[in-house]
Structures are given as structure tokens and as C-alpha cells.
Scaffold this motif. Structure first.
Motif, mmCIF file in Angstrom:
data_model
loop_
_atom_site.group_PDB
_atom_site.id
_atom_site.type_symbol
_atom_site.label_atom_id
_atom_site.label_comp_id
_atom_site.label_asym_id
_atom_site.label_seq_id
_atom_site.Cartn_x
_atom_site.Cartn_y
_atom_site.Cartn_z
ATOM 1 N N LEU A 167 29.393 55.658 29.532
ATOM 2 C CA LEU A 167 29.984 56.019 30.825
ATOM 3 C C LEU A 167 31.323 55.303 30.974
ATOM 4 N N ASN A 168 32.389 56.071 31.056
ATOM 5 C CA ASN A 168 33.743 55.524 31.159
ATOM 6 C C ASN A 168 34.163 55.525 32.628
ATOM 7 N N PHE A 169 34.371 54.330 33.203
ATOM 8 C CA PHE A 169 34.726 54.215 34.610
ATOM 9 C C PHE A 169 36.225 54.024 34.839
ATOM 10 N N GLY A 170 37.019 54.465 33.880
ATOM 11 C CA GLY A 170 38.450 54.527 34.106
ATOM 12 C C GLY A 170 39.228 53.304 33.683
ATOM 13 N N PRO A 171 40.508 53.241 34.066
ATOM 14 C CA PRO A 171 41.431 52.252 33.520
ATOM 15 C C PRO A 171 41.353 50.854 34.135
ATOM 16 N N GLU A 172 40.611 50.688 35.204
ATOM 17 C CA GLU A 172 40.607 49.383 35.873
ATOM 18 C C GLU A 172 39.767 48.370 35.103
ATOM 19 N N GLU A 173 40.396 47.281 34.679
ATOM 20 C CA GLU A 173 39.668 46.222 33.989
ATOM 21 C C GLU A 173 38.605 45.638 34.919
ATOM 22 N N GLY A 174 37.436 45.397 34.398
ATOM 23 C CA GLY A 174 36.370 44.800 35.188
ATOM 24 C C GLY A 174 35.501 45.778 35.943
ATOM 25 N N ARG A 175 35.899 47.062 35.998
ATOM 26 C CA ARG A 175 35.080 48.024 36.748
ATOM 27 C C ARG A 175 33.705 48.205 36.097
ATOM 28 N N ALA A 176 33.647 48.218 34.766
ATOM 29 C CA ALA A 176 32.353 48.355 34.095
ATOM 30 C C ALA A 176 31.437 47.192 34.459
ATOM 31 N N ALA A 177 32.001 45.982 34.528
ATOM 32 C CA ALA A 177 31.211 44.812 34.907
ATOM 33 C C ALA A 177 30.672 44.959 36.318
ATOM 34 N N ALA A 178 31.511 45.456 37.230
ATOM 35 C CA ALA A 178 31.086 45.652 38.618
ATOM 36 C C ALA A 178 29.974 46.693 38.713
ATOM 37 N N MET A 179 30.112 47.780 37.946
ATOM 38 C CA MET A 179 29.099 48.826 37.986
ATOM 39 C C MET A 179 27.764 48.325 37.458
ATOM 40 N N LYS A 180 27.821 47.494 36.428
ATOM 41 C CA LYS A 180 26.583 46.912 35.894
ATOM 42 C C LYS A 180 25.903 46.035 36.950
ATOM 43 N N LEU A 181 26.678 45.225 37.659
ATOM 44 C CA LEU A 181 26.102 44.370 38.694
ATOM 45 C C LEU A 181 25.517 45.203 39.830
ATOM 46 N N LEU A 182 26.189 46.298 40.193
ATOM 47 C CA LEU A 182 25.671 47.158 41.254
ATOM 48 C C LEU A 182 24.351 47.793 40.839
ATOM 49 N N GLY A 183 24.276 48.250 39.599
ATOM 50 C CA GLY A 183 23.027 48.826 39.114
ATOM 51 C C GLY A 183 21.902 47.807 39.118
ATOM 52 N N ASN A 184 22.210 46.598 38.685
ATOM 53 C CA ASN A 184 21.190 45.553 38.674
ATOM 54 C C ASN A 184 20.773 45.149 40.089
ATOM 55 N N ALA A 185 21.750 45.168 41.018
ATOM 56 C CA ALA A 185 21.418 44.858 42.415
ATOM 57 C C ALA A 185 20.406 45.861 42.953
ATOM 58 N N PHE A 186 20.609 47.130 42.605
ATOM 59 C CA PHE A 186 19.662 48.150 43.052
ATOM 60 C C PHE A 186 18.288 47.925 42.439
ATOM 61 N N LEU A 187 18.254 47.594 41.151
ATOM 62 C CA LEU A 187 16.970 47.353 40.490
ATOM 63 C C LEU A 187 16.229 46.161 41.105
ATOM 64 N N VAL A 188 16.989 45.120 41.460
ATOM 65 C CA VAL A 188 16.372 43.943 42.070
ATOM 66 C C VAL A 188 15.775 44.290 43.435
#
Length: 284
Positions: free
Chosen positions: A154-175
Motif C-alpha cells: 500500500l503506497n500512501f504517497g510522497p510524504e515521508e513518515g506517512r506509512a509509519a503513521a498509518m501503521k500506528l493508526l492500524g495498531n491503535a484500532f487493533l488495540v
């Protein structure tokens, strides 16, 4: 040649999958025994992390956190090949991913943060989801080899760090999902409901199908046409708490939700849709 640093459950299965595909992989782990176990599968094991990356044009790693990533990469850097590519699958902060991308670029290396939604079985089977973002030329160049490691990139575009943010959001939902499920199981026990009956309910009525519509409703910021009034949702929440208290059953999150509902009712939103409790999260 590839190197892989960090032989936890995820890293070791990534390596096993690479070896099955005929790739040559050099491995390292802080606890050497975990790396040594991969020798039987054909990996070349090193006890020194700088030695493990020598000759490798691509270096993968999965470790604990930002601090561990930085410590391991600094120690390994003495052995980096010129222009080596670093692909980091660790769950980290977005700021950390941004800083490391810049830091290693200035040193002549490519750093790409590519966290995953994959368990050990997924890593072994090359299924699941890998997230990327940042320089799109780099992503395009590396995506074909990343795709061999996972079911989908999943490519979340040109912004550095966006993939890291998306991973944290997904994990927040799982928690939060797991904590809510724990409360549901505790409440079922309090009311003497067999788990088989609860399983039957969720098998037939899958609340997961409501997620997209619920998120869309909340993001619009309009709550005046309720499908479930906050007052009624709060009444039911009170019934949950009463039943649990009567049986001495612990609840982790429902009491906090009740307190939040009370705040919004006190603000005059009792007749609004109950999703109004998320209003501050979706509106400026």
C-alpha cells in the motif's frame, strides 16, 4: 545478496520465505541463538552486525522501536556497501522515520520505512500488507521486490513518515478493538452467556461490515439525524456496567466510554446520534 537484521518471529519467517525462493540471505540478531537457528534453512549467520551487511545491496531489519533501529543501523553502518538500500519494517514513530530517511540519504544510502500488517504466518507465506510512503521514484524502484514479500503493498504517497503513521493508526484500532472485545467477553461471562452463543451472534451479525459507513458518518460531522440517540446509547451502556458490577466482572474501557458520553450529554447532545462523542476527533 540481502541482509536481514532482527530474527524475531517476523524477521525469521521473512528470511525463511526468502530462502525458499532461492535468495541468499545474511542474518544477524542481538541474541545469536535466534540467528543461528536459521542456518538449517540456508541462511549465512553472523555474530557481528557490520559483518552481516557486508556484500549486501539491500538490508532489511525488524527490531523493537526507534531507539533499537538507530542503534542497530549505526553499528551496522561500518559494513554497508556504497549506495546500499535500507528497508525498515519496524513499527516506529513517524518523526523517527522522517529523520532516518534524511540522515541516511545524507550519508549516501537509501532508507525506506516499510512497516507491515503481517503476523509470522503471513511473513512465511508472503501474504498480508506492507505500507510505504516517501520519494515515489524510490518506492517505484523497490516496490517489485517488496511485493514478493507480501500480498499487497500500500503506497500512501510522497510524504515521508506517512506509512509509519498509518501503521500506528492500524495498531491503535487493533488495540481498542481487542480491549472492547475483552469487555464484551467479560460482560458475557457476567450474564452467563456461553461463548458459543456469542460466537454465533458475531458469525451471523458481523459488526465489521459497519466500519466504513460508521467512519463516513463520523467524518461528515453531522449528528442531527440519529440512528441511535446518545441518550439511548448511554442508557444501554449503563446496563452493561450494572450487569458487570453485579457479577464482579472487570470492564476496561466501557466505564471510560460512559464518562465521555456523559460529557456530551451535559453539552446538550443527548438527542444527537451517539457518534457525536467522536466529534472533536474529526472536526477542527
Amino acid at each position: 545478496m540481502k541482509a536481514f537484521l532482527g530474527m524475531g518471529l517476523l524477521g525469521s519467517n521473512f528470511v525463511k520465505a526468502m530462502l525458499k525462493k532461492g535468495e541468499m540471505v545474511q542474518v544477524w540478531n542481538r541474541t545469536a541463538a535466534r540467528a543461528t537457528a536459521l542456518e538449517a534453512f540456508g541462511a549465512k549467520v553472523f555474530t557481528d552486525v557490520a559483518d552481516a551487511v557486508r556484500g549486501a545491496d539491500v538490508v532489511h531489519l525488524v527490531v523493537k522501536d526507534d531507539a533499537a533501529v538507530e542503534e542497530v543501523l549505526e553499528a551496522a553502518s561500518a559494513g554497508f556497501e556504497p549506495g546500499a538500500v535500507i528497508i525498515d519494517h519496524t513499527t516506529t514513530t513517524a518523526d523517527g522515520a522522517v529523520a532516518r530517511t534524511k540522515y541516511w540519504k545524507e550519508k549516501g544510502f537509501t532508507y525506506l520505512h516499510a512497516p507491515v500488517f503481517m503476523g509470522p504466518a503471513n511473513a512465511l507465506e508472503s501474504t498480508g500488507f506492507m505500507l510505504v510512503s516517501g520519494d515515489q521514484e524510490t518506492v517505484a524502484r523497490l516496490e517489485p521486490q517488496l511485493a514478493t514479500m507480501t500480498g499487497k503493498v500500500l503506497n500512501f504517497g510522497p510524504e515521508e513518515g506517512r506509512a509509519a503513521a498509518m501503521k500506528l493508526l492500524g495498531n491503535a484500532f487493533l488495540v481498542t478493538l481487542t480491549a472492547g472485545l475483552a469487555d464484551t467477553l467479560s460482560l458475557a461471562k457476567a450474564m452467563d452467556v456461553p461463548l458459543d452463543d456469542l460466537s454465533t451472534l458475531f458469525h451471523s451479525w458481523n459488526p465489521g461490515t459497519m466500519l466504513h459507513a460508521r467512519m463516513q458518518r463520523m467524518s461528515k460531522g453531522t449528528y442531527s439525524d440519529p440512528s441511535w440517540e446518545l441518550n439511548m446509547a448511554r442508557k444501554d451502556t449503563g446496563l452493561f456496567i450494572k450487569a458487570a458490577q453485579a457479577a464482579g466482572a472487570p470492564l476496561a474501557v466501557i466505564p471510560s466510554i460512559a464518562a465521555e458520553m456523559d460529557k456530551w450529554i451535559a453539552r446538550g447532545h443527548g438527542s444527537d446520534d451517539w457518534t457525536v462523542i467522536g466529534k472533536d476527533a474529526v472536526t477542527l
